[in-house]
Scaffold this motif. Sequence first.
Motif, PDB file in Angstrom:
ATOM      1  N   SER A 276       1.214  -1.449   0.046  1.00 57.04           N
ATOM      2  CA  SER A 276      -0.089  -0.097  -0.071  1.00 57.04           C
ATOM      3  C   SER A 276       0.857   1.321   0.306  1.00 57.04           C
ATOM      4  O   SER A 276       0.613   2.848  -0.685  1.00 57.04           O
ATOM      5  CB  SER A 276      -0.721   0.482   0.583  1.00 57.04           C
ATOM      6  N   PHE A 277       2.198   1.022   0.480  1.00 51.67           N
ATOM      7  CA  PHE A 277       3.300   2.140   0.502  1.00 51.67           C
ATOM      8  C   PHE A 277       2.763   2.572  -0.614  1.00 51.67           C
ATOM      9  O   PHE A 277       3.292   3.655  -1.693  1.00 51.67           O
ATOM     10  CB  PHE A 277       4.396   2.091   1.105  1.00 51.67           C
ATOM     11  N   GLU A 280      -0.276   3.878  -2.897  1.00 53.69           N
ATOM     12  CA  GLU A 280      -0.296   4.486  -2.841  1.00 53.69           C
ATOM     13  C   GLU A 280       0.624   5.507  -3.255  1.00 53.69           C
ATOM     14  O   GLU A 280       0.021   7.212  -3.729  1.00 53.69           O
ATOM     15  CB  GLU A 280      -1.294   5.242  -1.273  1.00 53.69           C
ATOM     16  N   PHE A 281       1.191   6.040  -3.424  1.00 51.05           N
ATOM     17  CA  PHE A 281       2.327   6.673  -3.775  1.00 51.05           C
ATOM     18  C   PHE A 281       2.080   6.988  -5.253  1.00 51.05           C
ATOM     19  O   PHE A 281       2.105   8.241  -5.555  1.00 51.05           O
ATOM     20  CB  PHE A 281       4.238   5.971  -3.076  1.00 51.05           C
ATOM     21  N   ARG A 283      -0.829   6.586  -6.520  1.00 51.45           N
ATOM     22  CA  ARG A 283      -1.563   7.418  -6.575  1.00 51.45           C
ATOM     23  C   ARG A 283      -1.211   9.221  -6.507  1.00 51.45           C
ATOM     24  O   ARG A 283      -2.072   9.443  -7.114  1.00 51.45           O
ATOM     25  CB  ARG A 283      -2.634   6.584  -5.640  1.00 51.45           C
ATOM     26  N   ALA A 284      -0.592   8.759  -5.412  1.00 54.25           N
ATOM     27  CA  ALA A 284      -0.518  10.598  -5.109  1.00 54.25           C
ATOM     28  C   ALA A 284       0.208  11.448  -6.738  1.00 54.25           C
ATOM     29  O   ALA A 284       0.182  12.074  -6.547  1.00 54.25           O
ATOM     30  CB  ALA A 284       0.506  10.549  -3.366  1.00 54.25           C
ATOM     31  N   GLU A 287      -1.422  11.743  -9.125  1.00 60.22           N
ATOM     32  CA  GLU A 287      -2.487  12.482  -8.739  1.00 60.22           C
ATOM     33  C   GLU A 287      -2.045  13.901  -9.145  1.00 60.22           C
ATOM     34  O   GLU A 287      -1.882  15.275  -8.708  1.00 60.22           O
ATOM     35  CB  GLU A 287      -3.212  12.615  -7.733  1.00 60.22           C
ATOM     36  N   ALA A 289       1.488  15.098  -7.379  1.00 56.76           N
ATOM     37  CA  ALA A 289       1.748  15.532  -6.122  1.00 56.76           C
ATOM     38  C   ALA A 289       3.336  15.797  -6.203  1.00 56.76           C
ATOM     39  O   ALA A 289       4.316  17.087  -5.641  1.00 56.76           O
ATOM     40  CB  ALA A 289       2.107  14.644  -5.219  1.00 56.76           C
TER      41      ALA A 289
ATOM     42  N   LEU B 196       2.965   6.497   4.965  1.00 54.70           N
ATOM     43  CA  LEU B 196       3.165   4.933   3.914  1.00 54.70           C
ATOM     44  C   LEU B 196       2.281   4.411   3.928  1.00 54.70           C
ATOM     45  O   LEU B 196       1.112   4.226   3.054  1.00 54.70           O
ATOM     46  CB  LEU B 196       2.889   4.170   5.609  1.00 54.70           C
ATOM     47  N   TRP B 198       0.464   7.460   1.990  1.00 55.81           N
ATOM     48  CA  TRP B 198      -0.109   8.813   1.511  1.00 55.81           C
ATOM     49  C   TRP B 198      -1.001   9.228   1.266  1.00 55.81           C
ATOM     50  O   TRP B 198      -1.670   9.688   0.398  1.00 55.81           O
ATOM     51  CB  TRP B 198       0.512   8.485  -0.186  1.00 55.81           C
ATOM     52  N   ALA B 289       3.930  21.017  -2.999  1.00 52.37           N
ATOM     53  CA  ALA B 289       4.289  19.314  -2.744  1.00 52.37           C
ATOM     54  C   ALA B 289       2.546  18.940  -3.029  1.00 52.37           C
ATOM     55  O   ALA B 289       2.805  17.945  -3.722  1.00 52.37           O
ATOM     56  CB  ALA B 289       5.170  18.757  -2.621  1.00 52.37           C
ATOM     57  N   GLN B 292      -2.424  20.801  -4.824  1.00 55.74           N
ATOM     58  CA  GLN B 292      -3.449  20.591  -4.895  1.00 55.74           C
ATOM     59  C   GLN B 292      -4.806  20.420  -3.891  1.00 55.74           C
ATOM     60  O   GLN B 292      -5.764  19.408  -4.550  1.00 55.74           O
ATOM     61  CB  GLN B 292      -3.393  19.845  -6.142  1.00 55.74           C
TER      62      GLN B 292
END
Lengths: 328, 328
Positions: A276-277, A280-281, A283-284, A287, A289, B196, B198, B289, B292
Amino acid sequence: MRCRKCDERAVINMRHHKLSLCGDHYGEWFVAQIERAIEKYKMFTRDERILVAVSGGKDSLSLWDVLLRLGYQADGMYIGLGINTPIPYSDASLEMTRKFLARGGWRESGGDGDSVTSNVTPYTPFLHVVDVPEVYGKSIPEISRAKMRGQGRPCAACGLTKRYVMNRLAHERGYAVLATGHNLDDEVAVLFQNTLRWQTGYLARQAPTLPASHEGLVRKVKPLCRMYERETATYAVVRGIDYIYDECPHAAGNQMNFHKTLLNQLETESPGAKLSFYLEFLRARGEGAFDQFNETVELHACEICGQPTTAPGRCAFCRMWDVSAIVQ
Amino acid sequence: MRCRKCDERAVINMRHHKLSLCGDHYGEWFVAQIERAIEKYKMFTRDERILVAVSGGKDSLSLWDVLLRLGYQADGMYIGLGINTPIPYSDASLEMTRKFLARGGWRESGGDGDSVTSNVTPYTPFLHVVDVPEVYGKSIPEISRAKMRGQGRPCAACGLTKRYVMNRLAHERGYAVLATGHNLDDEVAVLFQNTLRWQTGYLARQAPTLPASHEGLVRKVKPLCRMYERETATYAVVRGIDYIYDECPHAAGNQMNFHKTLLNQLETESPGAKLSFYLEFLRARGEGAFDQFNETVELHACEICGQPTTAPGRCAFCRMWDVSAIVQ
């Protein structure tokens, strides 16, 4: 523990997926996962020629095996680094790679149950071998000692050399893409390292697929990026792939391994934490980031070898290796 | 180990700063660090009234002490949570807080050497005490058992209640800002947890100073955010501040503490790792960072208590506590 699909004895239990599978079903599941990653991250198509960086370890050989089973035009490249003390690491690695190729295990149909290879036209892979001491005159430990004044590990020199040789060969031989065997544990350790210092430029560029941003660079992909190390090891075992167990002797005790130990504690406490780390990274990152940290750097042709480089004169590789004429 | 400034015996060695100091010089150094953070993160000025959330622990009492020594108009607020089993945690915490106030240590000049308090007009602080069981009829463990059906820890109910009570009192009594004693270890544990997964919305809002984004909310600041837990503990000891050593009995073994253990390993391996993780995060955040992900949420007045809330009817606090009329 029983296989969820056929009730045979399971060879692996993946707590993060709440899934146990027998050897046959695990092999199928693993291949399907990789195919899904290839599609999701738009890595390559069956029309493209792929160069797999093989080290003789479980990850790269498993990756090559999966790509060949799936009918991709995947050739291999082995880079001999000349690391043979205190253990014959490089020699043994090449031997494992040649053994994998000679055995041709990916051609075997698994019988009725093998849904992976039944519809696939077999591809006959080629193995490129670049022996660094032979081509450039020094082993990696030797060039490192000569250039780094004996300080520190040879890992920086090794990384620079491998990246250069891989990209150059891939480009010169007309491969569309370079595939490496980085697994989830590798990616997460790098991500963790970059996050600890919030190296936003690196974070902006960490992805399963890195497009070829410049003429002379090839696309880079990591099809195993969502698979735990334990999962690729299990795949190799299930497929009867013999691989080198030893880690590079220079890697022992490095910071990356220290971080991996911490991350393993996290995973034990909370199964799926690494996955998930990483996801989710992505994903961010997807998006936006880190978009603003994605610098477009000016690249020039190295005045010696012609490879793209940020340096105005000679590239870092030619400087380190004191190359004064193009080595073919 | 000797003090870098006067060669007296050092009470602390800060490897990440390569700095050892004796008690007196450490106290001065600590106060100067906090003053610098207050200015750097534009927390508040000497014209503003500050409410310090005090728990009786080393962090919040040290913070209050520093602010008073620096001549800020800092009052305290103690929230009695009614946590008195298996140890008299709440009762002991209030006692420590009252003792700190009665002793008035911040008024003492340190003599010639005390460069901190010599030019400062003393402020006479006031302590607000809000006893939750008395005002709202139930202790935190009781409301948690009643509302969470006995599942899990009371920490969620506790956090919600404290945030509500603190903000409401600060706003109603006309304080410009609410200061909490979160130290670097706290901030890093939260940052680690958010990273972890995000949780970009949370990352966007994690900062030493959170402006009052809406009428009815007060500015929130964390002046100790760059000080290691060990550093605030040393400050309390050096200043002779008696504080409650026990952690809240409900916090033992929670995920935050597990993460703190991992982060401590990292810090031991690489002194300053936590500080750089936090400061580099603030830099990346400052460079946009997570901009948004900083949603501007619509806030309404709670139909019962009038406090700002995202919920259209009653706020989460009034719902949890079944408040049907305004409690003053």
